[in-house]
Scaffold this motif. Structure first.
Motif, PDB file in Angstrom:
ATOM      1  N   LEU A 313      76.878  68.850  37.376  1.00  0.00           N
ATOM      2  CA  LEU A 313      77.237  67.715  36.519  1.00  0.00           C
ATOM      3  C   LEU A 313      78.398  66.921  37.130  1.00  0.00           C
ATOM      4  CD1 LEU A 313      77.052  69.499  33.037  1.00  0.00           C
ATOM      5  CD2 LEU A 313      75.448  67.776  33.894  1.00  0.00           C
ATOM      6  N   ILE A 314      79.395  67.636  37.621  1.00  0.00           N
ATOM      7  CA  ILE A 314      80.564  66.970  38.221  1.00  0.00           C
ATOM      8  C   ILE A 314      80.173  66.143  39.437  1.00  0.00           C
ATOM      9  CG2 ILE A 314      82.728  67.425  39.484  1.00  0.00           C
ATOM     10  CD1 ILE A 314      83.151  69.828  37.615  1.00  0.00           C
ATOM     11  N   SER A 315      79.208  66.623  40.207  1.00  0.00           N
ATOM     12  CA  SER A 315      78.802  65.929  41.440  1.00  0.00           C
ATOM     13  C   SER A 315      77.839  64.768  41.198  1.00  0.00           C
ATOM     14  CB  SER A 315      78.147  66.923  42.405  1.00  0.00           C
ATOM     15  OG  SER A 315      76.926  67.413  41.865  1.00  0.00           O
ATOM     16  N   SER A 316      77.433  64.569  39.942  1.00  0.00           N
ATOM     17  CA  SER A 316      76.474  63.513  39.625  1.00  0.00           C
ATOM     18  C   SER A 316      77.091  62.116  39.807  1.00  0.00           C
ATOM     19  CB  SER A 316      75.996  63.665  38.180  1.00  0.00           C
ATOM     20  OG  SER A 316      75.183  62.581  37.794  1.00  0.00           O
ATOM     21  N   HIS A 317      76.224  61.155  40.112  1.00  0.00           N
ATOM     22  CA  HIS A 317      76.660  59.754  40.200  1.00  0.00           C
ATOM     23  C   HIS A 317      76.685  59.098  38.824  1.00  0.00           C
ATOM     24  CE1 HIS A 317      76.668  59.827  44.538  1.00  0.00           C
ATOM     25  NE2 HIS A 317      75.401  60.225  44.559  1.00  0.00           N
ATOM     26  N   ASP A 318      76.111  59.787  37.835  1.00  0.00           N
ATOM     27  CA  ASP A 318      76.110  59.265  36.469  1.00  0.00           C
ATOM     28  C   ASP A 318      77.472  59.514  35.828  1.00  0.00           C
ATOM     29  OD1 ASP A 318      74.415  58.345  34.007  1.00  0.00           O
ATOM     30  OD2 ASP A 318      75.458  60.160  33.327  1.00  0.00           O
ATOM     31  N   LYS A 319      78.069  58.489  35.272  1.00  0.00           N
ATOM     32  CA  LYS A 319      79.425  58.580  34.731  1.00  0.00           C
ATOM     33  C   LYS A 319      79.529  59.613  33.603  1.00  0.00           C
ATOM     34  CE  LYS A 319      83.098  55.573  32.836  1.00  0.00           C
ATOM     35  NZ  LYS A 319      83.248  56.141  31.497  1.00  0.00           N
ATOM     36  N   SER A 320      78.583  59.572  32.676  1.00  0.00           N
ATOM     37  CA  SER A 320      78.631  60.498  31.540  1.00  0.00           C
ATOM     38  C   SER A 320      78.460  61.945  31.985  1.00  0.00           C
ATOM     39  CB  SER A 320      77.551  60.143  30.516  1.00  0.00           C
ATOM     40  OG  SER A 320      77.802  58.892  29.928  1.00  0.00           O
ATOM     41  N   MET A 321      77.552  62.193  32.923  1.00  0.00           N
ATOM     42  CA  MET A 321      77.348  63.551  33.420  1.00  0.00           C
ATOM     43  C   MET A 321      78.595  64.053  34.132  1.00  0.00           C
ATOM     44  SD  MET A 321      73.362  63.376  34.722  1.00  0.00           S
ATOM     45  CE  MET A 321      73.409  64.964  35.547  1.00  0.00           C
ATOM     46  N   LYS A 322      79.199  63.201  34.930  1.00  0.00           N
ATOM     47  CA  LYS A 322      80.418  63.568  35.653  1.00  0.00           C
ATOM     48  C   LYS A 322      81.549  63.901  34.671  1.00  0.00           C
ATOM     49  CE  LYS A 322      81.270  61.253  39.408  1.00  0.00           C
ATOM     50  NZ  LYS A 322      81.201  62.284  40.482  1.00  0.00           N
ATOM     51  N   GLU A 323      81.689  63.078  33.627  1.00  0.00           N
ATOM     52  CA  GLU A 323      82.734  63.316  32.623  1.00  0.00           C
ATOM     53  C   GLU A 323      82.480  64.613  31.848  1.00  0.00           C
ATOM     54  OE1 GLU A 323      83.081  59.945  30.067  1.00  0.00           O
ATOM     55  OE2 GLU A 323      83.797  58.599  31.660  1.00  0.00           O
ATOM     56  N   LEU A 324      81.220  64.853  31.510  1.00  0.00           N
ATOM     57  CA  LEU A 324      80.874  66.090  30.803  1.00  0.00           C
ATOM     58  C   LEU A 324      81.210  67.301  31.661  1.00  0.00           C
ATOM     59  CD1 LEU A 324      79.567  67.724  28.514  1.00  0.00           C
ATOM     60  CD2 LEU A 324      77.332  67.306  29.604  1.00  0.00           C
ATOM     61  N   GLY A 325      80.837  67.257  32.943  1.00  0.00           N
ATOM     62  CA  GLY A 325      81.115  68.364  33.848  1.00  0.00           C
ATOM     63  C   GLY A 325      82.602  68.652  33.962  1.00  0.00           C
ATOM     64  N   ALA A 326      83.397  67.588  34.101  1.00  0.00           N
ATOM     65  CA  ALA A 326      84.854  67.753  34.214  1.00  0.00           C
ATOM     66  C   ALA A 326      85.434  68.341  32.927  1.00  0.00           C
ATOM     67  CB  ALA A 326      85.498  66.411  34.538  1.00  0.00           C
ATOM     68  N   ASP A 327      84.925  67.888  31.796  1.00  0.00           N
ATOM     69  CA  ASP A 327      85.382  68.401  30.507  1.00  0.00           C
ATOM     70  C   ASP A 327      85.071  69.879  30.373  1.00  0.00           C
ATOM     71  OD1 ASP A 327      86.136  68.379  27.656  1.00  0.00           O
ATOM     72  OD2 ASP A 327      83.979  68.542  27.316  1.00  0.00           O
ATOM     73  N   LEU A 328      83.862  70.261  30.740  1.00  0.00           N
ATOM     74  CA  LEU A 328      83.452  71.662  30.628  1.00  0.00           C
ATOM     75  C   LEU A 328      84.273  72.561  31.551  1.00  0.00           C
ATOM     76  CD1 LEU A 328      79.596  71.084  30.509  1.00  0.00           C
ATOM     77  CD2 LEU A 328      81.020  71.890  28.612  1.00  0.00           C
ATOM     78  N   LYS A 329      84.537  72.065  32.741  1.00  0.00           N
ATOM     79  CA  LYS A 329      85.331  72.849  33.690  1.00  0.00           C
ATOM     80  C   LYS A 329      86.740  73.095  33.147  1.00  0.00           C
ATOM     81  CE  LYS A 329      86.153  73.293  38.645  1.00  0.00           C
ATOM     82  NZ  LYS A 329      85.831  72.740  39.983  1.00  0.00           N
ATOM     83  N   SER A 330      87.296  72.083  32.505  1.00  0.00           N
ATOM     84  CA  SER A 330      88.638  72.233  31.927  1.00  0.00           C
ATOM     85  C   SER A 330      88.624  73.198  30.740  1.00  0.00           C
ATOM     86  CB  SER A 330      89.196  70.872  31.494  1.00  0.00           C
ATOM     87  OG  SER A 330      88.480  70.350  30.393  1.00  0.00           O
TER      88      SER A 330
END
Length: 449
Positions: A313-330
């Motif tokens: 998710l973090i590596s995605s080019h999609d903004k929402s997917m990237k934000e979701l991945g970063a949120d989950l990691k935190s």
């Protein structure tokens, strides 16, 4: 009769049902034939021999044995032919011949940490001289994946035979992932019923993405939902409002939510979106994922799968997917979202045979989210209860409130009216096995304790 029908442990409706069936034998453990070190509750009477257990006499189970399983093993070899050694491939092929030739069930021979508990169940099959066609379905279907670990020398190589397939499925459902990520980022922290309902339904339908039933290409077409209807006409039991009301009640022992997770890919992302929503709503203090301890049932998620998914998710080019991945990691880093292995979820035992330590552990949960068809079968003892049997009567052994999110991919189903069941069966005989209908069961049996 050997059953004390006057016992206060036996639920009244169940007592009458068993009387009518003329039940004479109470086996405390549906499969192992003994208690072992597992706690059996009074409600386990619902698992009695009065209710038939699924085996290969059922057409869907027979198809699983003769077509689906050989197909899974063959494609697993194909996916891993560049990685597996010649001996490992031959070992898997020899195992496949056992299934095809209806050989006797054998004990696990690798002496790993779960082998002893496995062999307690398998010894019953061995003593009865059961083969693949005569052993209980739940036993031999779970046994397949444990034997695969043995054949591929998993504990030496740590090779996930299903990793390629799981990765392809994740990539193939990108549009559905974007949809879920967009809702997650847009509504984070906004606690309202309509949003909760959409996210819960998406988590339900995420369960369609099952690698043991569907191919990668089929899974790629699943999971998309339109608007806020969320295919409600296909949800046969809908306790969403009860789940919502429960989450809005003060927790007796803290707002701890546990998931018994099912599939990786689209479904685990759906689980993660629900977990994130619950945490950001401040209605929940921690969310814990209880995952399979090793590669299992093709697409079932283990902790490594969840970590890989978050990185995807973090590596995605999609903004929402990237934000979701970063949120989950935190959330994982802050220990608000915890990833745990649970061997019992990959065992051939019924849910009523839950180890005492696990039962005590989940007792403090404000809510337990039980995901998927396999866990539904595990909760029901894989027995063909009449469809109108109350779900709450079967799962009253749980020490905490639960919600079951399951798309129907096997013959067992309860908690619905016989009229609707018959109508659906008249339209399509195998409708319970196609993954097109779902159930959301909520039970708070712990409140009566």
């Amino acid at each position: 009769s050997q059953i004390d029908y006057s016992s206060s442990q036996v639920r009244p409706g169940l007592r009458e049902f068993l009387k009518k069936k003329g039940e004479k034998v109470l086996s405390p453990s549906p499969w192992s034939g003994e208690k072992s070190n597992f706690e059996i509750s009074g409600e386990d009477l619902i698992m009695s021999k009065a209710i038939p257990q699924l085996d290969s006499k059922h057409p869907f189970v027979y198809k699983t044995l003769k077509t689906r399983l050989p197909g899974i093993l063959e494609r697993t070899i194909e996916y891993n032919k560049e990685t597996l050694t010649k001996d490992q491939i031959e070992s898997i092929q020899h195992f496949l011949k056992e299934i095809v030739n209806d050989a006797p069930i054998r004990l696990i021979s690798d002496q790993k940490e779960d082998a002893k508990e496995w062999n307690k169940v398998l010894q019953v099959c061995v003593d009865k001289k059961q083969t693949w066609t005569t052993a209980p379905w739940f036993v031999w279907e779970t046994y397949v994946y444990r034997r695969l670990l043995q054949a591929s020398q998993y504990w030496d190589t740590k090779l996930d035979l299903f990793k390629i397939e799981k990765s392809k499925s994740l990539i193939g459902t990108e549009q559905a992932l974007k949809q879920r990520a967009k809702i997650s980022t847009q509504y984070a922290g906004k606690w309202d019923y309509d949003t909760f309902r959409v996210i819960l339904f998406q988590d339900l339908w995420g369960n369609q993405a099952d690698g043991s039933l569907f191919t990668v290409d089929t899974i790629a077409g699943l999971g998309s939902t339109k608007g806020h209807g969320e295919n409600t006409d296909r949800v046969l039991v809908n306790d969403t409002k009860s789940v919502w009301n429960h989450l809005n009640q003060p927790a007796k022992q803290g707002h701890r939510v546990i998931f018994f997770n099912d599939n990786s890919g689209l479904e685990i992302v759906s689980d993660l979106v629900l977990a994130s929503y619950l945490l950001h709503s401040k209605k929940v203090s921690t969310v814990e994922f209880y995952l399979k301890p090793y590669p299992y049932f093709v697409s079932d998620a283990n902790p490594e799968d969840v970590k890989d998914t978050i990185e995807f998710l973090i590596s995605s080019h999609d903004k929402s997917m990237k934000e979701l991945g970063a949120d989950l990691k935190s959330l994982v880093k802050a220990n608000l979202l915890k990833l745990k292995k649970e061997h019992f979820l990959a065992s051939p035992l019924a849910m009523s045979e839950m180890p005492k330590a696990l039962k005590e552990d989940i007792k403090s949960a404000h809510l337990l989210v039980v995901k998927g068809d396999l866990m539904y079968r595990k909760m029901l003892g894989d027995r063909m209860h009449p469809p109108q049997t109350p779900f709450k009567d079967i799962v009253s052994y749980f020490p905490c409130p639960i919600v079951s999110l399951r798309t129907c991919k096997s013959p067992v189903i309860v908690g619905m009216t016989k009229k609707v069941f018959d109508e659906l069966s008249a339209e399509k005989k195998d409708w319970t096995c196609l993954g097109l209908h779902g159930t959301i069961h909520f039970v708070n049996s712990s409140s009566a304790r």
